[in-house]
Design a protein around this motif. Structure first.
Motif, PDB file in Angstrom:
ATOM      1  N   LEU A 111      -4.066   4.423   9.154  1.00  0.00           N
ATOM      2  CA  LEU A 111      -3.112   5.263  10.406  1.00  0.00           C
ATOM      3  C   LEU A 111      -1.733   4.797  10.406  1.00  0.00           C
ATOM      4  CD1 LEU A 111      -2.772   7.457  12.561  1.00  0.00           C
ATOM      5  CD2 LEU A 111      -3.637   5.783  13.962  1.00  0.00           C
ATOM      6  N   ALA A 112      -1.598   3.279  10.256  1.00  0.00           N
ATOM      7  CA  ALA A 112      -0.304   2.835  10.615  1.00  0.00           C
ATOM      8  C   ALA A 112       0.717   3.147   9.307  1.00  0.00           C
ATOM      9  CB  ALA A 112      -0.148   1.355  10.306  1.00  0.00           C
ATOM     10  N   GLU A 113      -0.011   3.131   8.045  1.00  0.00           N
ATOM     11  CA  GLU A 113       0.562   3.677   6.586  1.00  0.00           C
ATOM     12  C   GLU A 113       1.114   5.096   6.702  1.00  0.00           C
ATOM     13  OE1 GLU A 113      -2.160   0.306   4.287  1.00  0.00           O
ATOM     14  OE2 GLU A 113      -2.635   2.500   4.163  1.00  0.00           O
ATOM     15  N   ILE A 114       0.089   5.781   7.169  1.00  0.00           N
ATOM     16  CA  ILE A 114       0.402   7.446   7.303  1.00  0.00           C
ATOM     17  C   ILE A 114       1.596   7.546   8.100  1.00  0.00           C
ATOM     18  CG2 ILE A 114      -0.648   9.405   8.422  1.00  0.00           C
ATOM     19  CD1 ILE A 114      -3.475   8.368   7.467  1.00  0.00           C
ATOM     20  N   THR A 115       1.757   6.901   9.402  1.00  0.00           N
ATOM     21  CA  THR A 115       2.790   6.993  10.293  1.00  0.00           C
ATOM     22  C   THR A 115       4.046   6.639   9.747  1.00  0.00           C
ATOM     23  OG1 THR A 115       1.298   6.327  12.187  1.00  0.00           O
ATOM     24  CG2 THR A 115       3.704   5.945  12.444  1.00  0.00           C
ATOM     25  N   GLU A 116       4.099   5.673   9.017  1.00  0.00           N
ATOM     26  CA  GLU A 116       5.353   5.155   8.056  1.00  0.00           C
ATOM     27  C   GLU A 116       5.616   6.124   7.139  1.00  0.00           C
ATOM     28  OE1 GLU A 116       8.862   2.547   7.525  1.00  0.00           O
ATOM     29  OE2 GLU A 116       7.304   3.121   9.098  1.00  0.00           O
ATOM     30  N   ILE A 117       4.696   6.725   6.517  1.00  0.00           N
ATOM     31  CA  ILE A 117       5.247   7.956   5.320  1.00  0.00           C
ATOM     32  C   ILE A 117       5.770   8.959   5.973  1.00  0.00           C
ATOM     33  CG2 ILE A 117       3.954   9.701   3.749  1.00  0.00           C
ATOM     34  CD1 ILE A 117       2.318   7.469   2.916  1.00  0.00           C
ATOM     35  N   ILE A 118       4.858   9.684   6.962  1.00  0.00           N
ATOM     36  CA  ILE A 118       5.300  10.592   7.725  1.00  0.00           C
ATOM     37  C   ILE A 118       6.896  10.558   8.297  1.00  0.00           C
ATOM     38  CG2 ILE A 118       5.229  12.344   9.918  1.00  0.00           C
ATOM     39  CD1 ILE A 118       2.180  11.709   9.363  1.00  0.00           C
ATOM     40  N   HIS A 119       7.013   9.166   9.068  1.00  0.00           N
ATOM     41  CA  HIS A 119       8.348   9.018   9.330  1.00  0.00           C
ATOM     42  C   HIS A 119       9.440   9.071   8.178  1.00  0.00           C
ATOM     43  CE1 HIS A 119      11.675   6.824  11.227  1.00  0.00           C
ATOM     44  NE2 HIS A 119      11.716   5.846  10.404  1.00  0.00           N
ATOM     45  N   THR A 120       9.184   8.374   7.326  1.00  0.00           N
ATOM     46  CA  THR A 120       9.955   8.259   6.060  1.00  0.00           C
ATOM     47  C   THR A 120      10.391   9.713   5.427  1.00  0.00           C
ATOM     48  OG1 THR A 120       9.358   6.145   5.327  1.00  0.00           O
ATOM     49  CG2 THR A 120      10.299   7.158   3.595  1.00  0.00           C
ATOM     50  N   ALA A 121       9.272  10.732   5.263  1.00  0.00           N
ATOM     51  CA  ALA A 121       9.568  12.034   4.685  1.00  0.00           C
ATOM     52  C   ALA A 121      10.371  12.570   5.902  1.00  0.00           C
ATOM     53  CB  ALA A 121       8.171  12.784   4.937  1.00  0.00           C
ATOM     54  N   ASN A 175       0.659  -1.221   0.012  1.00  0.00           N
ATOM     55  CA  ASN A 175      -0.174   0.194   0.073  1.00  0.00           C
ATOM     56  C   ASN A 175       0.974   1.353   0.033  1.00  0.00           C
ATOM     57  OD1 ASN A 175      -2.413  -1.376   0.003  1.00  0.00           O
ATOM     58  ND2 ASN A 175      -2.805  -1.381   2.139  1.00  0.00           N
ATOM     59  N   LEU A 176       1.953   1.243   0.661  1.00  0.00           N
ATOM     60  CA  LEU A 176       2.862   2.301   0.723  1.00  0.00           C
ATOM     61  C   LEU A 176       3.392   2.699  -0.775  1.00  0.00           C
ATOM     62  CD1 LEU A 176       5.408   1.676   3.547  1.00  0.00           C
ATOM     63  CD2 LEU A 176       3.715   3.480   3.466  1.00  0.00           C
ATOM     64  N   LYS A 177       3.546   1.774  -1.676  1.00  0.00           N
ATOM     65  CA  LYS A 177       3.982   2.264  -2.922  1.00  0.00           C
ATOM     66  C   LYS A 177       2.827   2.578  -3.643  1.00  0.00           C
ATOM     67  CE  LYS A 177       7.595  -1.087  -2.750  1.00  0.00           C
ATOM     68  NZ  LYS A 177       8.254  -2.160  -3.337  1.00  0.00           N
ATOM     69  N   LYS A 178       1.663   1.967  -3.387  1.00  0.00           N
ATOM     70  CA  LYS A 178       0.343   2.626  -4.204  1.00  0.00           C
ATOM     71  C   LYS A 178       0.101   4.122  -3.589  1.00  0.00           C
ATOM     72  CE  LYS A 178      -1.867  -1.900  -4.716  1.00  0.00           C
ATOM     73  NZ  LYS A 178      -3.151  -2.771  -4.185  1.00  0.00           N
ATOM     74  N   MET A 179       0.442   4.431  -2.370  1.00  0.00           N
ATOM     75  CA  MET A 179      -0.095   5.632  -1.633  1.00  0.00           C
ATOM     76  C   MET A 179       0.476   6.742  -2.285  1.00  0.00           C
ATOM     77  SD  MET A 179      -0.749   4.576   2.105  1.00  0.00           S
ATOM     78  CE  MET A 179      -1.149   5.991   2.747  1.00  0.00           C
TER      79      MET A 179
END
Length: 323
Positions: free
Chosen positions: A73-83, A21-25
């Motif tokens: 929310l879990a996906e959002i958390t990882e995206i924010i961390h990565t950013a 999902n991260l790659k799709k998002m």
């Protein structure tokens, strides 16, 4: 890494879906930004933050199935961390992370900054679509905290007067804030009461601080192979962490290295040896242990289940990274 994989085996399927999902998002809206984002999400990562969110969701749902909003929310958390990592690497001029070239060294600084901004924007969009105002407020504050932490760190480069309290406050803004808010957000989505929400916030806060202190110890005691970057990077960049702050109380000769900003070829290595020959590493471990105990205390009243045991084990496992 092996230890965390073992702990997270019960939610491995969820994490595999999360990776897809991260790659799709991020979406292939612009080839360069998509390539940068794909480079990030293909990097070796334990995905520990989204895993903690999913486990907090399981505990706060009291064995009822977690919701799609928890997964998002879990996906959002990882995206924010990565950013945040992308921007950190630009500020600190890191060439590698987790043994992989950073975005700005693979592409360029402009692309890295835009990629970080792009990820923050995507996270904000998906956050808004959770349709939960309280969760939006909690997670949005994290992005402000990141900026606050980065500014505080930038204003204190090579500042030998920084205190442990200053260090903890900066570490909260840069690291613990996201884990704390995400754990609380998971409990909010579960419609848990305020006390449970606050306890999950405290769990995430103290866990995040313990993570950061441990990382900072490893920056002194680890090797380039184990760290994925040169040891002593924080010293070289003028970012003073718990081991150095404690060592300064005991080894006054370190001030000479700080005053010349570790400019000589062997300054960083020599400073590392001085820190290792002091009580600083042990004091930093003790500080990490205090926060680990505080995280466990926050979980005490939570619903007894396998997910809670895993969260407790994650806290306890932090110190194993130092052995």
């Amino acid at each position: 890494m092996i230890l965390y994989n073992k702990l997270l085996s019960s939610i491995q399927y969820d994490l595999e879906i999360l990776n897809k999902n991260l790659k799709k998002m991020v979406g292939p809206k612009h080839p360069i930004l998509y390539a940068a984002a794909e480079h990030l999400f293909n990097a070796k990562s334990k995905r520990i933050r989204p895993a903690i969110v999913l486990l907090a969701a399981q505990v706060s749902m009291q064995e009822t199935s977690v919701l799609s909003e928890h997964r998002r929310l879990a996906e959002i958390t990882e995206i924010i961390h990565t950013a945040s990592l992308v921007h950190d690497d630009v500020v600190d001029d890191c060439q590698t992370r987790r043994g992989v070239e950073t975005v700005h060294s693979t592409f360029n600084t402009k692309v890295a900054i835009l990629a970080g901004d792009f990820l923050f924007a995507q996270a904000s969009w998906y956050l808004a679509n959770l349709n939960n105002l309280e969760v939006v407020k909690a997670i949005s504050k994290v992005i402000t905290d990141f900026a606050e932490g980065e500014v505080r760190q930038g204003l204190n480069y090579f500042n030998s007067f920084i205190s442990i309290d200053d260090y903890i406050e900066k570490s909260f803004y840069k690291t613990a804030s996201l884990i704390a808010a995400s754990c609380k957000g998971a409990a909010m989505i579960s419609n848990a009461n305020k006390e449970i929400q606050e306890n999950f916030y405290l769990y995430g806060k103290h866990l995040g601080l313990a993570f950061q202190i441990t990382d900072d110890i490893l920056d002194i005691t680890g090797s380039k192979d184990s760290l994925g970057k040169p040891a002593g990077s924080d010293l070289k960049n003028g970012n003073f962490t718990a081991p150095l702050i404690f060592a300064l109380q005991e080894k006054k000769e370190l001030y000479e290295y700080i005053n010349r900003e570790f400019k000589n070829k062997e300054d960083v290595n020599e400073a590392i040896e001085i820190i290792k020959n002091s009580q600083a590493i042990q004091k930093a471990k003790d500080l990490a242990r205090e926060h680990i105990q505080a995280s466990l205390q926050a979980l005490k009243k939570q619903h007894e289940c396998e997910a809670k045991k895993i969260l407790e084990s994650i806290s306890i496992s932090i110190l194993y990274r130092l052995s």
